[in-house]
Design a protein around this motif. Structure first.
Motif, PDB file in Angstrom:
ATOM      1  N   LEU A  78      31.279  48.450  25.482  1.00  0.00           N
ATOM      2  CA  LEU A  78      32.660  48.216  25.950  1.00  0.00           C
ATOM      3  C   LEU A  78      33.541  48.095  24.713  1.00  0.00           C
ATOM      4  O   LEU A  78      34.730  48.393  24.732  1.00  0.00           O
ATOM      5  N   ALA A 102      27.467  55.691  31.598  1.00  0.00           N
ATOM      6  CA  ALA A 102      27.756  55.057  32.889  1.00  0.00           C
ATOM      7  C   ALA A 102      26.463  54.766  33.652  1.00  0.00           C
ATOM      8  O   ALA A 102      26.335  53.732  34.300  1.00  0.00           O
ATOM      9  N   ARG A 105      24.986  51.693  32.076  1.00  0.00           N
ATOM     10  CA  ARG A 105      25.806  50.526  32.427  1.00  0.00           C
ATOM     11  C   ARG A 105      25.544  50.087  33.866  1.00  0.00           C
ATOM     12  O   ARG A 105      25.619  48.906  34.190  1.00  0.00           O
ATOM     13  N   PHE A 112      32.248  38.295  33.726  1.00  0.00           N
ATOM     14  CA  PHE A 112      33.260  37.965  32.721  1.00  0.00           C
ATOM     15  C   PHE A 112      33.765  36.530  32.892  1.00  0.00           C
ATOM     16  O   PHE A 112      33.723  35.979  33.999  1.00  0.00           O
ATOM     17  N   ASN A 116      37.646  38.767  36.572  1.00  0.00           N
ATOM     18  CA  ASN A 116      38.061  40.178  36.622  1.00  0.00           C
ATOM     19  C   ASN A 116      37.893  40.820  37.998  1.00  0.00           C
ATOM     20  O   ASN A 116      37.353  41.919  38.131  1.00  0.00           O
ATOM     21  N   GLN A 132      29.571  51.003  43.186  1.00  0.00           N
ATOM     22  CA  GLN A 132      30.018  52.138  42.364  1.00  0.00           C
ATOM     23  C   GLN A 132      29.048  52.426  41.223  1.00  0.00           C
ATOM     24  O   GLN A 132      29.145  53.466  40.567  1.00  0.00           O
ATOM     25  N   GLN A 190      24.967  45.590  42.267  1.00  0.00           N
ATOM     26  CA  GLN A 190      24.522  46.724  41.440  1.00  0.00           C
ATOM     27  C   GLN A 190      23.006  46.858  41.428  1.00  0.00           C
ATOM     28  O   GLN A 190      22.501  47.850  40.930  1.00  0.00           O
TER      29      GLN A 190
ATOM     30  N   GLY B 171      41.726  43.542  33.269  1.00  0.00           N
ATOM     31  CA  GLY B 171      40.460  42.853  33.551  1.00  0.00           C
ATOM     32  C   GLY B 171      39.613  43.533  34.626  1.00  0.00           C
ATOM     33  O   GLY B 171      38.463  43.931  34.358  1.00  0.00           O
ATOM     34  N   PRO B 172      40.141  43.698  35.855  1.00  0.00           N
ATOM     35  CA  PRO B 172      39.345  44.349  36.899  1.00  0.00           C
ATOM     36  C   PRO B 172      38.913  45.767  36.515  1.00  0.00           C
ATOM     37  O   PRO B 172      37.822  46.206  36.880  1.00  0.00           O
ATOM     38  N   GLU B 174      38.197  46.807  33.511  1.00  0.00           N
ATOM     39  CA  GLU B 174      37.088  46.695  32.564  1.00  0.00           C
ATOM     40  C   GLU B 174      35.788  46.309  33.286  1.00  0.00           C
ATOM     41  O   GLU B 174      34.715  46.803  32.950  1.00  0.00           O
ATOM     42  N   ALA B 175      35.930  45.447  34.307  1.00  0.00           N
ATOM     43  CA  ALA B 175      34.736  45.037  35.066  1.00  0.00           C
ATOM     44  C   ALA B 175      34.089  46.262  35.717  1.00  0.00           C
ATOM     45  O   ALA B 175      32.866  46.394  35.726  1.00  0.00           O
ATOM     46  N   LEU B 176      34.920  47.159  36.235  1.00  0.00           N
ATOM     47  CA  LEU B 176      34.381  48.355  36.885  1.00  0.00           C
ATOM     48  C   LEU B 176      33.827  49.345  35.856  1.00  0.00           C
ATOM     49  O   LEU B 176      32.811  49.988  36.086  1.00  0.00           O
ATOM     50  N   ARG B 177      34.503  49.429  34.707  1.00  0.00           N
ATOM     51  CA  ARG B 177      34.002  50.299  33.636  1.00  0.00           C
ATOM     52  C   ARG B 177      32.617  49.806  33.204  1.00  0.00           C
ATOM     53  O   ARG B 177      31.709  50.601  32.966  1.00  0.00           O
ATOM     54  N   ALA B 178      32.474  48.478  33.160  1.00  0.00           N
ATOM     55  CA  ALA B 178      31.198  47.890  32.709  1.00  0.00           C
ATOM     56  C   ALA B 178      30.067  48.196  33.680  1.00  0.00           C
ATOM     57  O   ALA B 178      28.907  48.199  33.289  1.00  0.00           O
ATOM     58  N   LEU B 179      30.372  48.418  34.947  1.00  0.00           N
ATOM     59  CA  LEU B 179      29.293  48.694  35.900  1.00  0.00           C
ATOM     60  C   LEU B 179      29.088  50.192  36.115  1.00  0.00           C
ATOM     61  O   LEU B 179      28.349  50.618  37.001  1.00  0.00           O
ATOM     62  N   GLY B 180      29.765  50.995  35.301  1.00  0.00           N
ATOM     63  CA  GLY B 180      29.514  52.432  35.311  1.00  0.00           C
ATOM     64  C   GLY B 180      30.383  53.222  36.270  1.00  0.00           C
ATOM     65  O   GLY B 180      30.062  54.367  36.591  1.00  0.00           O
ATOM     66  N   ALA B 181      31.497  52.618  36.732  1.00  0.00           N
ATOM     67  CA  ALA B 181      32.382  53.325  37.672  1.00  0.00           C
ATOM     68  C   ALA B 181      33.091  54.485  36.970  1.00  0.00           C
ATOM     69  O   ALA B 181      33.337  54.430  35.767  1.00  0.00           O
TER      70      ALA B 181
END
Lengths: 271, 271
Positions: A78, A102, A105, A112, A116, A132, A190, B171-172, B174-181
């Motif tokens: 990140l 992805a 991840r 967090f 978030n 997702q 997840q 914030g939200p 980044e949370a989704l980016r972190a889970l691979g969205a």
């Protein structure tokens, strides 16, 4: 190069086995080697190396600015590290393209400090977002559009964190503790193999913090999920982790079993 | 006896020092203003001389002629329908263009600047000019006006939607980016929900704007009540013109009132 990799793998295995509770050869879930990160002239991480065995719970401690959050973020790219390598669940993250990154991840839940959540969406929709990691598209954007199996799954996750009765409440109407529990449910959705939690209870009052921490660790242990969490709460580090890694000025300054530390010795680390 | 505050402390000067460049700019703006007054023929005296004519026009308008009220009301309905359809289609088309016109979510620089250019182009050309173009393209009538309103709405909403999306909480996302969205999932799950209140408020404001515009579009033959008004004024039928003006006033006021109330509710988060 092959020799270097073999030696590294052997070192990882030895360290992880050392920290594994039953002293059986352990599988490595996370391996960090020579990680360095600078922000301008500030060196936040300096040659950080450690590995984490599958199913273990590791606490990262250190004063503000020691590099705990940056380290967690670098582990998932990140934040891009300057040098060094990260291997998660057998996948080397360095140089991975967006889609491959992805996919990795997707196996890692990230909780967090500030939850978030999408504030204007319901708790249920926020938990549905966790899917997702497996499939995308509008069906994974909102609980009203999600397939029945996903909605049922999300409700079950909310039930696990004790919030099934608040499924339709807007996330920004929940208390801090409830929001963090929804974030944990989203991470569980997840089906992660690892959970990174960046000061998950820092914004909560002591009671809510205790509840959330106990819930996070118990859910992770039940599922055999590896957990790496950062904290300023030394009691949490001692009570909930098996291993404590202390960061000072971007370097690992201590790393041992939690049982080998007392609250007093940890306090001196901050001095 | 202690010194009074004024004796001990000297307040800073009320205005900062004016640099030679600032002074030159001030003089240039002042000169431009004087020339503009002169060239635009601005004259308080001529305005005072014209007041009796305004009075004569107003007296000629009373009492309003309601003999063609049903025809006027039908045109009024057509005006609102043009505004409603123009805004609806314009808002729908604005969404993808706005996403491409955001710095944070556009796939690349070329697409970003292209989308920005399209939105700016649509916005800078007045709706009356668009109406003239579409009258030539599709002929006289409300369809030409509706097309003009669609383009005008894209120019207006495209810009403000993009700004609302750029301001969405990171914030939200980044949370989704972190889970691979994926990028699209992040937009659908975190960006749009966060930007929604602002986007709905912009859409309602756009409907008010389109209602006012659709009145004028009739003057160039693009449908709506403007055509009725133009005919009445050209035939010196001021009593009928007053009926039309009052009808327009009621429609615009009603749309503004309803739009304003809905906007307040949405901004307060009760909708």
């Amino acid at each position: 190069m092959q020799l270097h990799h073999r030696l590294q793998a052997e070192t990882d295995m030895a360290v992880a086995t050392h920290f594994a509770t039953d002293h059986q050869p352990a599988t490595i879930d996370l391996s960090v080697r020579g990680l360095t990160k600078r922000f301008g002239s500030m060196e936040i991480l300096r040659d950080v190396s450690f590995s984490v065995a599958k199913g273990s719970v590791v606490a990262l401690i250190g004063s503000n600015g020691a590099g705990k959050s940056t380290l967690l973020r670098c582990c998932l790219r990140l934040t891009e590290p300057d040098t060094g390598s990260v291997e998660i669940l057998g996948t080397q993250l360095n140089g991975l393209k967006h889609s491959a990154l992805a996919k990795t991840r997707a196996k890692v839940g990230f909780v967090f400090q500030k939850h978030n959540l999408s504030g204007r969406l319901s708790a249920l929709s926020n938990v549905v977002h966790g899917v997702q990691s497996r499939f995308g598209g509008p069906l994974a954007w909102h609980q009203a559009l999600a397939p029945r199996a996903v909605r049922d799954d999300a409700m079950e996750m909310l039930e696990h964190v004790g919030l099934a009765h608040r499924a339709t409440s807007r996330a920004d109407k929940l208390s801090g503790g409830q929001s963090q529990r929804v974030a944990i449910a989203r991470a569980l959705m997840q089906r992660p193999s690892i959970i990174f939690a960046d000061e998950p209870v820092a914004s909560l009052d002591p009671t809510a913090g205790e509840e959330v921490m106990a819930l996070l660790i118990s859910l992770a242990r039940t599922r055999g999920v590896t957990v790496v969490f950062t904290t300023h709460n030394l009691r949490h580090a001692l009570d909930y982790s098996e291993r404590i890694i202390g960061l000072r000025a971007g370097c690992i300054a201590m790393d041992d079993r939690a049982s080998s530390y007392s609250a007093e010795t940890l306090r001196t680390f901050y001095a | 006896m202690p010194d009074p505050v004024s004796a001990r402390l000297q307040a800073p000067s009320r205005l900062g020092r004016t640099t030679p460049l600032q002074f030159t700019l001030l003089v240039a703006v002042g000169a431009a203003l004087v020339f503009s007054f002169y060239d635009s023929g601005f004259s308080v005296w001529r305005f005072i001389e014209g007041l009796p004519n305004i009075w004569r026009l107003l007296t000629d308008m009373f009492p309003p002629d309601i003999s063609r009220l049903s025809a006027v009301l039908l045109r009024l309905l057509e005006t609102f329908q043009m505004a409603f359809v123009g805004t609806f289609v314009g808002v729908i088309l604005s969404l993808p263009i706005a996403i491409l016109a955001t710095r944070t979510h556009s796939p690349n620089r070329f697409v970003y600047y292209s989308a920005r250019t399209v939105v700016s182009f649509f916005r800078t050309i007045p709706d009356l000019i668009w109406a003239l173009i579409f009258v030539v393209a599709v002929g006289l009538g409300p369809f030409a006006g509706t097309l003009a309103l669609i383009v005008d709405t894209i120019g207006f909403c495209g810009r403000f939607f993009a700004e609302a999306m750029e301001e969405a909480d990171e914030g939200p996302q980044e949370a989704l980016r972190a889970l691979g969205a994926s990028r699209l999932d992040i937009i659908g799950s975190a960006v749009l929900p966060a930007a929604m209140p602002s986007m709905i408020a912009t859409s309602l404001f756009s409907l008010e704007k389109a209602t006012r515009s659709s009145v004028v579009l009739g003057i160039v033959g693009a449908g709506g009540i403007g055509m009725e008004l133009e005919v009445a004024m050209n035939l010196f039928n001021y009593q009928q013109a007053l009926t039309i003006i009052l009808a327009i006033f009621i429609l615009v006021l009603a749309v503004e009132q309803v739009g304003g109330k809905l906007r307040s509710r949405i901004i307060a988060g009760n909708a």
